[in-house]
Design a protein around this motif. Structure first.
Motif, PDB file in Angstrom:
ATOM      1  N   GLN A  95     107.552  71.650  48.638  1.00 32.96           N
ATOM      2  CA  GLN A  95     108.986  71.575  48.887  1.00 32.96           C
ATOM      3  C   GLN A  95     109.423  72.904  49.472  1.00 32.96           C
ATOM      4  OE1 GLN A  95     111.203  68.952  48.461  1.00 32.96           O
ATOM      5  NE2 GLN A  95     112.690  70.307  49.457  1.00 32.96           N
ATOM      6  N   MET A  96     109.976  72.857  50.659  1.00 33.51           N
ATOM      7  CA  MET A  96     110.381  74.072  51.368  1.00 33.51           C
ATOM      8  C   MET A  96     111.892  74.070  51.532  1.00 33.51           C
ATOM      9  SD  MET A  96     107.340  74.326  54.202  1.00 33.51           S
ATOM     10  CE  MET A  96     107.935  72.921  55.139  1.00 33.51           C
ATOM     11  N   ASN A  97     112.555  74.970  50.850  1.00 38.67           N
ATOM     12  CA  ASN A  97     114.002  75.116  50.938  1.00 38.67           C
ATOM     13  C   ASN A  97     114.352  76.427  51.630  1.00 38.67           C
ATOM     14  OD1 ASN A  97     114.234  72.730  49.419  1.00 38.67           O
ATOM     15  ND2 ASN A  97     114.306  73.866  47.490  1.00 38.67           N
ATOM     16  N   GLY A  98     115.555  76.497  52.125  1.00 39.65           N
ATOM     17  CA  GLY A  98     115.997  77.727  52.772  1.00 39.65           C
ATOM     18  C   GLY A  98     115.093  78.153  53.905  1.00 39.65           C
ATOM     19  N   LEU A  99     114.725  77.208  54.742  1.00 39.84           N
ATOM     20  CA  LEU A  99     113.770  77.501  55.812  1.00 39.84           C
ATOM     21  C   LEU A  99     114.297  78.562  56.770  1.00 39.84           C
ATOM     22  CD1 LEU A  99     112.480  73.905  56.451  1.00 39.84           C
ATOM     23  CD2 LEU A  99     111.062  75.859  55.817  1.00 39.84           C
ATOM     24  N   LYS A 100     113.369  79.382  57.243  1.00 45.59           N
ATOM     25  CA  LYS A 100     113.674  80.456  58.179  1.00 45.59           C
ATOM     26  C   LYS A 100     112.825  80.280  59.441  1.00 45.59           C
ATOM     27  CE  LYS A 100     114.272  83.709  54.331  1.00 45.59           C
ATOM     28  NZ  LYS A 100     113.815  85.006  53.756  1.00 45.59           N
ATOM     29  N   PRO A 101     113.272  80.813  60.555  1.00 41.36           N
ATOM     30  CA  PRO A 101     112.456  80.711  61.778  1.00 41.36           C
ATOM     31  C   PRO A 101     111.039  81.250  61.590  1.00 41.36           C
ATOM     32  CG  PRO A 101     114.663  81.414  62.339  1.00 41.36           C
ATOM     33  CD  PRO A 101     114.589  81.403  60.834  1.00 41.36           C
ATOM     34  N   GLU A 102     110.878  82.266  60.763  1.00 38.70           N
ATOM     35  CA  GLU A 102     109.549  82.825  60.533  1.00 38.70           C
ATOM     36  C   GLU A 102     108.637  81.919  59.709  1.00 38.70           C
ATOM     37  OE1 GLU A 102     112.511  84.323  59.970  1.00 38.70           O
ATOM     38  OE2 GLU A 102     112.425  85.585  58.163  1.00 38.70           O
ATOM     39  N   ASP A 103     109.165  80.808  59.204  1.00 36.25           N
ATOM     40  CA  ASP A 103     108.330  79.819  58.531  1.00 36.25           C
ATOM     41  C   ASP A 103     107.651  78.881  59.530  1.00 36.25           C
ATOM     42  OD1 ASP A 103     110.882  79.565  56.017  1.00 36.25           O
ATOM     43  OD2 ASP A 103     108.975  80.663  55.886  1.00 36.25           O
ATOM     44  N   THR A 104     108.001  78.995  60.787  1.00 35.51           N
ATOM     45  CA  THR A 104     107.403  78.153  61.816  1.00 35.51           C
ATOM     46  C   THR A 104     105.900  78.385  61.900  1.00 35.51           C
ATOM     47  OG1 THR A 104     109.423  78.059  63.135  1.00 35.51           O
ATOM     48  CG2 THR A 104     107.346  77.662  64.297  1.00 35.51           C
ATOM     49  N   ALA A 105     105.141  77.305  61.737  1.00 38.41           N
ATOM     50  CA  ALA A 105     103.678  77.408  61.729  1.00 38.41           C
ATOM     51  C   ALA A 105     103.085  76.013  61.573  1.00 38.41           C
ATOM     52  CB  ALA A 105     103.196  78.290  60.575  1.00 38.41           C
ATOM     53  N   VAL A 106     101.792  75.925  61.732  1.00 33.10           N
ATOM     54  CA  VAL A 106     101.065  74.734  61.321  1.00 33.10           C
ATOM     55  C   VAL A 106     100.689  74.940  59.854  1.00 33.10           C
ATOM     56  CG1 VAL A 106      99.039  73.282  61.654  1.00 33.10           C
ATOM     57  CG2 VAL A 106     100.187  74.323  63.636  1.00 33.10           C
ATOM     58  N   TYR A 107     101.015  73.964  59.039  1.00 40.38           N
ATOM     59  CA  TYR A 107     100.757  74.049  57.600  1.00 40.38           C
ATOM     60  C   TYR A 107      99.541  73.184  57.260  1.00 40.38           C
ATOM     61  CZ  TYR A 107     105.029  76.601  56.724  1.00 40.38           C
ATOM     62  OH  TYR A 107     106.000  77.577  56.692  1.00 40.38           O
ATOM     63  N   TYR A 108      98.617  73.796  56.520  1.00 37.21           N
ATOM     64  CA  TYR A 108      97.370  73.143  56.145  1.00 37.21           C
ATOM     65  C   TYR A 108      97.267  73.003  54.634  1.00 37.21           C
ATOM     66  CZ  TYR A 108      95.867  74.377  60.874  1.00 37.21           C
ATOM     67  OH  TYR A 108      95.771  74.516  62.237  1.00 37.21           O
ATOM     68  N   CYS A 109      96.777  71.867  54.218  1.00 36.66           N
ATOM     69  CA  CYS A 109      96.450  71.628  52.829  1.00 36.66           C
ATOM     70  C   CYS A 109      94.957  71.904  52.650  1.00 36.66           C
ATOM     71  CB  CYS A 109      96.769  70.175  52.497  1.00 36.66           C
ATOM     72  SG  CYS A 109      96.296  69.638  50.869  1.00 36.66           S
ATOM     73  N   ALA A 110      94.594  72.488  51.495  1.00 32.00           N
ATOM     74  CA  ALA A 110      93.197  72.796  51.235  1.00 32.00           C
ATOM     75  C   ALA A 110      92.889  72.594  49.762  1.00 32.00           C
ATOM     76  CB  ALA A 110      92.888  74.237  51.641  1.00 32.00           C
ATOM     77  N   ALA A 111      91.641  72.288  49.475  1.00 38.50           N
ATOM     78  CA  ALA A 111      91.227  72.028  48.104  1.00 38.50           C
ATOM     79  C   ALA A 111      89.969  72.818  47.780  1.00 38.50           C
ATOM     80  CB  ALA A 111      90.975  70.543  47.902  1.00 38.50           C
ATOM     81  N   THR A 112      89.912  73.302  46.532  1.00 43.72           N
ATOM     82  CA  THR A 112      88.779  74.110  46.118  1.00 43.72           C
ATOM     83  C   THR A 112      88.489  73.940  44.634  1.00 43.72           C
ATOM     84  OG1 THR A 112      87.907  76.367  46.030  1.00 43.72           O
ATOM     85  CG2 THR A 112      90.236  76.109  45.594  1.00 43.72           C
ATOM     86  N   THR A 113      87.230  74.170  44.277  1.00 46.27           N
ATOM     87  CA  THR A 113      86.860  74.207  42.871  1.00 46.27           C
ATOM     88  C   THR A 113      86.789  75.650  42.368  1.00 46.27           C
ATOM     89  OG1 THR A 113      84.537  74.150  43.527  1.00 46.27           O
ATOM     90  CG2 THR A 113      85.565  72.046  42.968  1.00 46.27           C
ATOM     91  N   VAL A 114      87.062  76.608  43.229  1.00 44.47           N
ATOM     92  CA  VAL A 114      87.011  78.026  42.860  1.00 44.47           C
ATOM     93  C   VAL A 114      88.090  78.338  41.824  1.00 44.47           C
ATOM     94  CG1 VAL A 114      87.460  80.344  43.779  1.00 44.47           C
ATOM     95  CG2 VAL A 114      85.966  78.775  44.992  1.00 44.47           C
ATOM     96  N   VAL A 115      87.795  79.301  40.988  1.00 39.14           N
ATOM     97  CA  VAL A 115      88.712  79.659  39.909  1.00 39.14           C
ATOM     98  C   VAL A 115      89.954  80.364  40.441  1.00 39.14           C
ATOM     99  CG1 VAL A 115      86.880  79.787  38.221  1.00 39.14           C
ATOM    100  CG2 VAL A 115      87.493  81.836  39.506  1.00 39.14           C
ATOM    101  N   ILE A 116      90.896  80.553  39.563  1.00 37.73           N
ATOM    102  CA  ILE A 116      92.241  80.997  39.911  1.00 37.73           C
ATOM    103  C   ILE A 116      92.260  82.295  40.698  1.00 37.73           C
ATOM    104  CG2 ILE A 116      94.417  81.807  38.922  1.00 37.73           C
ATOM    105  CD1 ILE A 116      94.000  79.761  36.677  1.00 37.73           C
ATOM    106  N   SER A 117      91.404  83.239  40.351  1.00 37.52           N
ATOM    107  CA  SER A 117      91.465  84.552  40.990  1.00 37.52           C
ATOM    108  C   SER A 117      91.156  84.496  42.474  1.00 37.52           C
ATOM    109  CB  SER A 117      90.497  85.512  40.296  1.00 37.52           C
ATOM    110  OG  SER A 117      89.172  85.030  40.413  1.00 37.52           O
ATOM    111  N   GLY A 118      90.543  83.415  42.920  1.00 35.24           N
ATOM    112  CA  GLY A 118      90.188  83.325  44.328  1.00 35.24           C
ATOM    113  C   GLY A 118      91.073  82.420  45.154  1.00 35.24           C
ATOM    114  N   LEU A 119      92.179  81.990  44.611  1.00 26.87           N
ATOM    115  CA  LEU A 119      92.978  80.961  45.276  1.00 26.87           C
ATOM    116  C   LEU A 119      93.668  81.449  46.540  1.00 26.87           C
ATOM    117  CD1 LEU A 119      94.557  78.993  42.303  1.00 26.87           C
ATOM    118  CD2 LEU A 119      92.592  78.402  43.711  1.00 26.87           C
ATOM    119  N   GLY A 120      93.861  82.733  46.697  1.00 29.08           N
ATOM    120  CA  GLY A 120      94.537  83.236  47.887  1.00 29.08           C
ATOM    121  C   GLY A 120      93.625  83.444  49.078  1.00 29.08           C
TER     122      GLY A 120
END
Length: 125
Positions: free
Chosen positions: A82-107
């Motif tokens: 959910q994207m609220n308060g959209l700004k021009p700098e939010d313009t991009a292609v948005y990708y969904c991704a899935a992983t089994t890696v633990v929390i520390s590696g999510l970024g």
């Protein structure tokens, strides 16, 4: 075959909202942490938000904190942004991704095993 299919992108005016969806198939969705990344023209793909397997843990990039909300419905094998308060700098292609890696590696995008094709979000007046 694993598929992640994004939808919900489009053209939005600054200050308005969009909701992206990521429908998963071919994997046991509840076993995966899920994230959204985005890539603007000429820039590297960047982390936006992540949600843990059960949905209780959420993480955000500083640039979207307080404006975007990530969630998931494991019964529907779907994640949302959910994207609220959209700004021009939010313009991009948005990708969904899935992983089994633990929390520390999510970024780290290199930790994600499965990716969708992306959906374009354009914020302009």
């Amino acid at each position: 075959q694993v598929q992640l299919r994004e939808s919900g992108g489009g053209l939005a005016q600054p200050g308005t909202s969009l909701r992206l969806s990521c429908a998963a198939s071919g994997l046991t969705f509840r076993n995966y942490n899920v994230a959204w990344f985005r890539q603007a023209p000429g820039q590297e793909r960047q982390f936006v938000a992540a949600v843990t397997r059960g949905g209780s843990g959420t993480y955000y990039a500083d640039s979207v904190k307080g404006r975007f909300t990530i969630s998931r419905d494991n019964a529907r094998n779907t994640a949302y942004l959910q994207m609220n308060g959209l700004k021009p700098e939010d313009t991009a292609v948005y990708y969904c991704a899935a992983t089994t890696v633990v929390i520390s590696g999510l970024g780290n995008l290199n930790n994600y095993q499965h990716w969708g094709q992306g959906t374009q979000v354009t914020v302009a007046s």
